[in-house]
Design a protein around this motif. Structure first.
Motif, PDB file in Angstrom:
ATOM      1  N   PHE A  21       0.824  -1.193  -0.087  1.00  0.00           N
ATOM      2  CA  PHE A  21       0.126   0.088   0.178  1.00  0.00           C
ATOM      3  C   PHE A  21       0.546   1.295  -0.115  1.00  0.00           C
ATOM      4  O   PHE A  21       0.338   2.377   0.289  1.00  0.00           O
ATOM      5  CB  PHE A  21      -1.049  -0.070   1.267  1.00  0.00           C
ATOM      6  N   ASN A  22       2.065   1.051  -0.274  1.00  0.00           N
ATOM      7  CA  ASN A  22       2.931   2.297  -0.266  1.00  0.00           C
ATOM      8  C   ASN A  22       2.942   2.674  -1.827  1.00  0.00           C
ATOM      9  O   ASN A  22       3.109   2.384  -2.746  1.00  0.00           O
ATOM     10  CB  ASN A  22       4.373   1.961  -0.208  1.00  0.00           C
ATOM     11  N   PRO A  23       2.422   4.159  -2.127  1.00  0.00           N
ATOM     12  CA  PRO A  23       2.292   4.606  -3.411  1.00  0.00           C
ATOM     13  C   PRO A  23       3.840   4.903  -4.153  1.00  0.00           C
ATOM     14  O   PRO A  23       3.590   5.191  -5.291  1.00  0.00           O
ATOM     15  CB  PRO A  23       1.428   5.855  -2.921  1.00  0.00           C
ATOM     16  N   ASN A  24       4.487   5.008  -3.062  1.00  0.00           N
ATOM     17  CA  ASN A  24       5.991   5.402  -3.736  1.00  0.00           C
ATOM     18  C   ASN A  24       6.625   4.066  -4.316  1.00  0.00           C
ATOM     19  O   ASN A  24       7.938   4.045  -4.755  1.00  0.00           O
ATOM     20  CB  ASN A  24       6.876   6.134  -2.600  1.00  0.00           C
ATOM     21  N   SER A  25       6.166   2.916  -4.162  1.00  0.00           N
ATOM     22  CA  SER A  25       6.364   1.502  -4.829  1.00  0.00           C
ATOM     23  C   SER A  25       5.430   1.175  -5.672  1.00  0.00           C
ATOM     24  O   SER A  25       4.420   0.419  -5.421  1.00  0.00           O
ATOM     25  CB  SER A  25       6.710   0.670  -3.584  1.00  0.00           C
ATOM     26  N   PRO A  26       5.701   1.537  -7.015  1.00  0.00           N
ATOM     27  CA  PRO A  26       4.644   1.180  -7.816  1.00  0.00           C
ATOM     28  C   PRO A  26       4.673  -0.441  -8.104  1.00  0.00           C
ATOM     29  O   PRO A  26       5.573  -1.075  -8.172  1.00  0.00           O
ATOM     30  CB  PRO A  26       5.277   1.766  -9.219  1.00  0.00           C
ATOM     31  N   LYS A  27       3.129  -0.768  -8.372  1.00  0.00           N
ATOM     32  CA  LYS A  27       3.099  -2.375  -8.509  1.00  0.00           C
ATOM     33  C   LYS A  27       2.804  -2.564 -10.011  1.00  0.00           C
ATOM     34  O   LYS A  27       2.491  -1.547 -10.826  1.00  0.00           O
ATOM     35  CB  LYS A  27       1.933  -2.783  -7.550  1.00  0.00           C
ATOM     36  N   VAL A  28       2.963  -3.876 -10.592  1.00  0.00           N
ATOM     37  CA  VAL A  28       2.792  -4.220 -11.827  1.00  0.00           C
ATOM     38  C   VAL A  28       1.816  -5.556 -12.154  1.00  0.00           C
ATOM     39  O   VAL A  28       1.835  -6.304 -11.215  1.00  0.00           O
ATOM     40  CB  VAL A  28       4.209  -4.496 -12.446  1.00  0.00           C
ATOM     41  N   VAL A  29       1.072  -5.279 -12.718  1.00  0.00           N
ATOM     42  CA  VAL A  29       0.144  -6.408 -13.281  1.00  0.00           C
ATOM     43  C   VAL A  29       0.524  -7.201 -14.485  1.00  0.00           C
ATOM     44  O   VAL A  29       1.209  -6.609 -15.345  1.00  0.00           O
ATOM     45  CB  VAL A  29      -1.637  -5.931 -13.492  1.00  0.00           C
ATOM     46  N   ILE A  30       0.951  -8.484 -14.307  1.00  0.00           N
ATOM     47  CA  ILE A  30       1.389  -9.121 -15.437  1.00  0.00           C
ATOM     48  C   ILE A  30       0.637 -10.234 -15.918  1.00  0.00           C
ATOM     49  O   ILE A  30      -0.262 -10.590 -15.575  1.00  0.00           O
ATOM     50  CB  ILE A  30       2.875  -9.776 -15.216  1.00  0.00           C
ATOM     51  N   GLY A  31       0.822 -10.617 -17.380  1.00  0.00           N
ATOM     52  CA  GLY A  31      -0.184 -11.528 -18.108  1.00  0.00           C
ATOM     53  C   GLY A  31       0.653 -12.799 -18.141  1.00  0.00           C
ATOM     54  O   GLY A  31       1.612 -12.977 -17.603  1.00  0.00           O
ATOM     55  N   ALA A  32      -0.076 -13.921 -18.683  1.00  0.00           N
ATOM     56  CA  ALA A  32       0.632 -15.230 -18.669  1.00  0.00           C
ATOM     57  C   ALA A  32       2.059 -15.387 -19.391  1.00  0.00           C
ATOM     58  O   ALA A  32       2.760 -16.561 -19.013  1.00  0.00           O
ATOM     59  CB  ALA A  32      -0.540 -16.068 -19.414  1.00  0.00           C
ATOM     60  N   GLN A  33       2.240 -14.548 -20.198  1.00  0.00           N
ATOM     61  CA  GLN A  33       3.554 -14.774 -20.993  1.00  0.00           C
ATOM     62  C   GLN A  33       4.581 -13.611 -20.116  1.00  0.00           C
ATOM     63  O   GLN A  33       5.761 -13.608 -20.709  1.00  0.00           O
ATOM     64  CB  GLN A  33       3.500 -14.412 -22.476  1.00  0.00           C
ATOM     65  N   GLY A  34       4.237 -13.269 -19.085  1.00  0.00           N
ATOM     66  CA  GLY A  34       5.199 -12.213 -18.292  1.00  0.00           C
ATOM     67  C   GLY A  34       5.203 -10.957 -18.830  1.00  0.00           C
ATOM     68  O   GLY A  34       6.017 -10.148 -18.326  1.00  0.00           O
ATOM     69  N   GLN A  35       4.185 -10.527 -19.515  1.00  0.00           N
ATOM     70  CA  GLN A  35       4.357  -9.192 -20.036  1.00  0.00           C
ATOM     71  C   GLN A  35       3.433  -8.226 -19.135  1.00  0.00           C
ATOM     72  O   GLN A  35       2.417  -8.671 -18.643  1.00  0.00           O
ATOM     73  CB  GLN A  35       3.623  -8.917 -21.711  1.00  0.00           C
TER      74      GLN A  35
END
Length: 249
Positions: A136-150
């Motif tokens: 929940f730290n907004p200074n640490s961006p999160k990433v959503v990835i797809g099945a092939q790692g994209q």
């Protein structure tokens, strides 16, 4: 595949002016980043700066440096400026953050490993989120990835939202990844990225990589288990010094 590592380094940081020259146990931050990068599978490593104090310091410790324009708004633009001065011999450019003195060569090599397929245009690293504070730290961006790692999306907020699940249980129900800010680009793609105008998603989250996704570029991710320590403030410097003391015990 010939690859060059470029380390953008600005003196006029808003939150921590002069931080590339800050000393960490006898070596400047920029020297530590440079030396870590030279141990990776890169054919060349270059510091890209617009400040003569940084340029002279890099020359003094024996590093390679190029002077870039002062008007660049991002490390990506500064990377391309530096790359354009090196010639066209490199197929891949790796943008190595100048404020992460403990970047590991194997992390850089993981980025290079993402370019096995011609359609892979941009690469970056991600790491499994381990704590509620990180999630929940907004200074640490999160990433959503797809099945092939994209990469599908980057956000300062945890995504996906787990409907019907208390927030303290989110990490037990879903694997969330945070973004580690190192990028690799095919050199022809890097040239294209610098021509893009800021996008609506980028402006909303203040994350440059959303501009690339919004314009249809493909970002491949690789998972690292190694932590990095970025230095954005004087308080971060103290944490880095503590890390060095522990490591040297």
């Amino acid at each position: 595949m010939k690859a060059v590592g470029i380390i953008p380094a600005r003196f006029a940081s808003t939150r921590y002016p002069g931080k590339p020259l800050v000393m960490l146990d006898g070596k400047s931050m920029i020297q530590r980043v440079y030396e870590q990068a030279t141990s990776a599978n890169l054919q060349e490593v270059v510091v890209a700066t617009d400040d003569d104090r940084i340029r002279q310091h890099v020359v003094d410790f024996g590093g390679k440096v190029v002077m870039t324009a002062t008007h660049h708004q991002s490390g990506t633009d500064r990377c391309y400026d530096a790359y354009s001065q090196l010639g066209d011999e490199f197929e891949v450019v790796v943008n190595i953050q100048g404020d992460e003195p403990f970047i590991q060569p194997e992390q850089i090599n993981k980025v290079l490993g993402c370019f096995a397929q011609p359609q892979d245009q941009i690469a970056t690293l991600i790491k499994l989120v381990q704590s509620q504070e990180e999630l929940f730290n907004p200074n640490s961006p999160k990433v959503v990835i797809g099945a092939q790692g994209q990469a599908l999306y980057f956000s300062r907020h945890p995504i996906p939202y787990l409907r019907g699940v208390e927030q303290q249980d989110w990490l037990n129900r879903h694997a969330y990844y945070k973004h580690i800010g190192i990028y690799g680009y095919r050199s022809n793609v890097l040239a294209q990225l610098t021509q893009l105008q800021p996008s609506s998603l980028e402006k909303a989250e203040s994350l440059e990589q959303l501009r690339w996704l919004e314009h249809g570029f493909r970002i491949i991710t690789a998972v690292t288990e190694l932590e990095t320590i970025g230095i954005d403030t004087p308080e971060d410097l103290e944490k880095a010094l503590q890390y060095l003391r522990i490591r040297n015990l």
